[in-house]
Design a protein around this motif. Structure first.
Motif, mmCIF file in Angstrom:
data_model
loop_
_atom_site.group_PDB
_atom_site.id
_atom_site.type_symbol
_atom_site.label_atom_id
_atom_site.label_comp_id
_atom_site.label_asym_id
_atom_site.label_seq_id
_atom_site.Cartn_x
_atom_site.Cartn_y
_atom_site.Cartn_z
ATOM 1 N N PHE A 98 25.674 11.655 -9.326
ATOM 2 C CA PHE A 98 24.568 11.978 -9.610
ATOM 3 C C PHE A 98 23.824 12.609 -8.409
ATOM 4 C CE2 PHE A 98 25.947 9.311 -12.820
ATOM 5 C CZ PHE A 98 25.769 9.779 -14.255
ATOM 6 N N VAL A 99 23.474 14.104 -8.367
ATOM 7 C CA VAL A 99 22.649 14.345 -7.280
ATOM 8 C C VAL A 99 20.962 14.553 -7.846
ATOM 9 C CG1 VAL A 99 22.191 16.330 -5.586
ATOM 10 C CG2 VAL A 99 24.594 15.716 -6.087
ATOM 11 N N VAL A 100 20.303 13.794 -7.360
ATOM 12 C CA VAL A 100 18.785 13.709 -8.176
ATOM 13 C C VAL A 100 17.725 14.199 -6.983
ATOM 14 C CG1 VAL A 100 17.378 12.395 -9.346
ATOM 15 C CG2 VAL A 100 19.794 11.862 -9.434
ATOM 16 N N PHE A 101 16.970 15.102 -7.260
ATOM 17 C CA PHE A 101 16.036 15.567 -6.486
ATOM 18 C C PHE A 101 14.789 16.004 -7.340
ATOM 19 C CE2 PHE A 101 18.624 18.844 -7.816
ATOM 20 C CZ PHE A 101 17.876 20.395 -7.837
ATOM 21 N N GLY A 102 13.680 15.900 -6.610
ATOM 22 C CA GLY A 102 12.487 16.379 -7.376
ATOM 23 C C GLY A 102 11.089 15.958 -6.266
ATOM 24 N N SER A 103 9.978 16.402 -6.577
ATOM 25 C CA SER A 103 9.146 16.269 -5.475
ATOM 26 C C SER A 103 8.443 14.843 -5.502
ATOM 27 C CB SER A 103 7.734 17.089 -5.991
ATOM 28 O OG SER A 103 7.097 16.609 -7.332
ATOM 29 N N CYS A 104 7.568 14.446 -4.495
ATOM 30 C CA CYS A 104 7.080 12.964 -4.274
ATOM 31 C C CYS A 104 5.930 13.427 -3.775
ATOM 32 C CB CYS A 104 7.960 12.143 -3.328
ATOM 33 S SG CYS A 104 8.144 12.681 -1.653
ATOM 34 N N GLY A 105 4.980 12.337 -3.839
ATOM 35 C CA GLY A 105 3.631 12.287 -3.043
ATOM 36 C C GLY A 105 3.715 11.726 -1.762
ATOM 37 N N VAL A 106 2.854 12.090 -0.885
ATOM 38 C CA VAL A 106 2.936 11.535 0.279
ATOM 39 C C VAL A 106 1.594 10.612 0.555
ATOM 40 C CG1 VAL A 106 4.066 13.621 1.453
ATOM 41 C CG2 VAL A 106 1.382 13.131 1.478
ATOM 42 N N LEU A 107 1.901 9.300 1.466
ATOM 43 C CA LEU A 107 0.810 8.366 1.622
ATOM 44 C C LEU A 107 0.065 8.743 2.691
ATOM 45 C CD1 LEU A 107 2.687 5.283 0.313
ATOM 46 C CD2 LEU A 107 1.241 6.985 -0.977
ATOM 47 N N ASP A 108 0.804 9.458 3.657
ATOM 48 C CA ASP A 108 -0.017 10.025 4.837
ATOM 49 C C ASP A 108 -0.127 11.519 4.899
ATOM 50 O OD1 ASP A 108 -0.510 10.772 7.534
ATOM 51 O OD2 ASP A 108 1.302 9.307 8.534
ATOM 52 N N PRO A 109 -1.278 12.171 5.099
ATOM 53 C CA PRO A 109 -1.497 13.439 5.074
ATOM 54 C C PRO A 109 -0.773 14.330 6.018
ATOM 55 C CG PRO A 109 -3.611 12.257 5.901
ATOM 56 C CD PRO A 109 -2.646 11.273 5.276
ATOM 57 N N HIS A 110 -0.275 13.586 7.140
ATOM 58 C CA HIS A 110 0.340 14.212 8.208
ATOM 59 C C HIS A 110 1.838 14.533 7.916
ATOM 60 C CE1 HIS A 110 -3.199 11.879 10.266
ATOM 61 N NE2 HIS A 110 -3.356 13.402 10.826
ATOM 62 N N LEU A 111 2.268 14.212 6.983
ATOM 63 C CA LEU A 111 3.775 14.269 6.557
ATOM 64 C C LEU A 111 3.398 15.486 5.630
ATOM 65 C CD1 LEU A 111 6.589 13.432 6.293
ATOM 66 C CD2 LEU A 111 5.964 12.125 4.341
ATOM 67 N N ALA A 112 4.017 16.829 6.185
ATOM 68 C CA ALA A 112 3.798 17.994 5.897
ATOM 69 C C ALA A 112 4.208 18.437 4.387
ATOM 70 C CB ALA A 112 4.251 19.125 6.908
ATOM 71 N N ALA A 113 3.686 19.174 3.821
ATOM 72 C CA ALA A 113 4.270 19.733 2.133
ATOM 73 C C ALA A 113 5.622 20.220 2.660
ATOM 74 C CB ALA A 113 3.237 20.540 1.524
ATOM 75 N N ASP A 114 6.587 20.107 1.540
ATOM 76 C CA ASP A 114 8.045 20.747 1.482
ATOM 77 C C ASP A 114 8.789 20.344 2.536
ATOM 78 O OD1 ASP A 114 6.910 22.509 -0.591
ATOM 79 O OD2 ASP A 114 6.480 24.214 0.667
ATOM 80 N N THR A 115 8.517 18.950 2.968
ATOM 81 C CA THR A 115 9.266 18.135 3.832
ATOM 82 C C THR A 115 10.471 17.540 2.887
ATOM 83 O OG1 THR A 115 7.537 17.428 5.522
ATOM 84 C CG2 THR A 115 9.745 16.240 5.476
ATOM 85 N N LEU A 116 11.709 17.651 3.300
ATOM 86 C CA LEU A 116 12.868 17.121 2.592
ATOM 87 C C LEU A 116 13.179 15.664 3.121
ATOM 88 C CD1 LEU A 116 14.926 18.629 0.722
ATOM 89 C CD2 LEU A 116 16.383 18.701 2.452
ATOM 90 N N ILE A 117 13.007 14.818 2.395
ATOM 91 C CA ILE A 117 13.017 13.380 2.346
ATOM 92 C C ILE A 117 14.277 12.858 1.965
ATOM 93 C CG2 ILE A 117 11.799 11.069 1.844
ATOM 94 C CD1 ILE A 117 10.133 12.738 3.772
ATOM 95 N N ILE A 118 15.052 12.077 2.638
ATOM 96 C CA ILE A 118 16.023 11.208 2.153
ATOM 97 C C ILE A 118 15.625 9.611 2.258
ATOM 98 C CG2 ILE A 118 18.191 10.212 2.771
ATOM 99 C CD1 ILE A 118 19.041 12.749 4.331
ATOM 100 N N PRO A 119 15.455 9.113 1.124
ATOM 101 C CA PRO A 119 14.787 7.676 0.990
ATOM 102 C C PRO A 119 15.937 6.772 1.156
ATOM 103 C CG PRO A 119 15.229 8.485 -1.176
ATOM 104 C CD PRO A 119 15.512 9.812 -0.319
ATOM 105 N N THR A 120 15.604 6.022 2.304
ATOM 106 C CA THR A 120 16.628 4.816 2.575
ATOM 107 C C THR A 120 16.264 3.524 1.807
ATOM 108 O OG1 THR A 120 15.001 4.105 4.329
ATOM 109 C CG2 THR A 120 16.689 5.879 4.887
#
Length: 255
Positions: free
Chosen positions: A103-125
């Motif tokens: 399963f390749v699952v992807f979608g948007s997430c909210g950021v908790l730090d405003p310095h993390l720019a929009a449209d950044t690709l995140i791999i959750p560890t």
């Protein structure tokens, strides 16, 4: 407490038994499924004639379409899960019951730090388990780690395909409307940089079922203590860009 009482005995109701009674049962289910949390993406692909419906999952809410997507000689299933840990896991359980294994699952997430720019690709560890579903698939703990092999695979694919990305710990919550300032600060103290509603449960489910889960996010809104900042003007990438990243992962891991 109830959620500390992990029980790994066989369940009374199992996905394969339920799926036998559904329209998807007669279809040769692809082993690898693309799972976008984006109605706009699915509508766009349908409008372009790139999806073929091959079945549906059924419930009292109505049918949940399962599509086929073909590219570069590869055939994948495509299914849009519902938002929320219990909904997402319940539906993907049925795809597992129909024969899907990756399963390749992807979608948007909210950021908790405003310095993390929009449209950044995140791999959750890892994910902080602030939801209920994961506790039925794994013993109680504050966090659950992603599969290190899946993380390494996504990182290699994104590097090779020149998709800019970074790793992060995510906060998985069941309650979008109960994200308080104090709770946000606590999650940051625990290491979270982003927030969403499914990852912890999907990590636990996939590890319990011994399935391949390749989950990533793209950053969207900022959960600010002064209010919700949707950051619409900062989100300049089309969801098709993130779909391309998902397809690259699916092609790398397909069976």
């Amino acid at each position: 407490m109830l959620l500390e009482e992990f029980d790994e005995d066989p369940a009374l109701i199992n996905p394969a038994d339920v799926v036998k009674q559904q329209p998807i049962a007669a279809v040769g289910m692809p082993k690898t499924v693309l799972c976008p949390f984006s109605g706009a993406l699915v509508a766009s692909l349908l409008g372009a004639g790139q999806l073929k419906q091959i079945g549906a999952l059924s419930s009292i809410n109505g049918p949940e379409p399962v599509y086929q997507y073909e590219t570069g000689g590869s055939r994948f299933a495509l299914f849009m899960p519902r938002i929320g840990a219990a909904n997402a896991v319940g539906l993907l359980e049925e795809l597992y019951g129909a024969g899907a294994r990756q399963f390749v699952v992807f979608g948007s997430c909210g950021v908790l730090d405003p310095h993390l720019a929009a449209d950044t690709l995140i791999i959750p560890t890892a994910a902080i388990r602030d939801e209920g579903t994961s506790y039925h698939y794994a013993p109680a703990s504050p966090t659950i780690a992603a599969d290190p092999a899946a993380v390494a695979t996504m990182q290699a694919v994104f590097d090779r395909s020149h998709f800019s990305h970074q790793q992060a710990v995510t906060w998985t919550t069941d309650a979008f409307y109960r994200e308080t300032a104090a709770r946000k600060r606590r999650m940051i103290d625990l290491g979270a940089q982003v927030v969403e509603m499914e990852a912890a449960a999907l990590f636990a489910w996939s590890q319990f079922r011994q399935l391949g889960l390749y989950q990533f996010f793209y950053t969207a809104d900022h959960v600010a203590e002064t209010g919700w900042d949707e950051r619409i003007s900062q989100r300049t990438h089309a969801v098709a860009d993130f779909f391309a990243a998902a397809v690259a992962v699916a092609q790398a891991v397909r069976r």
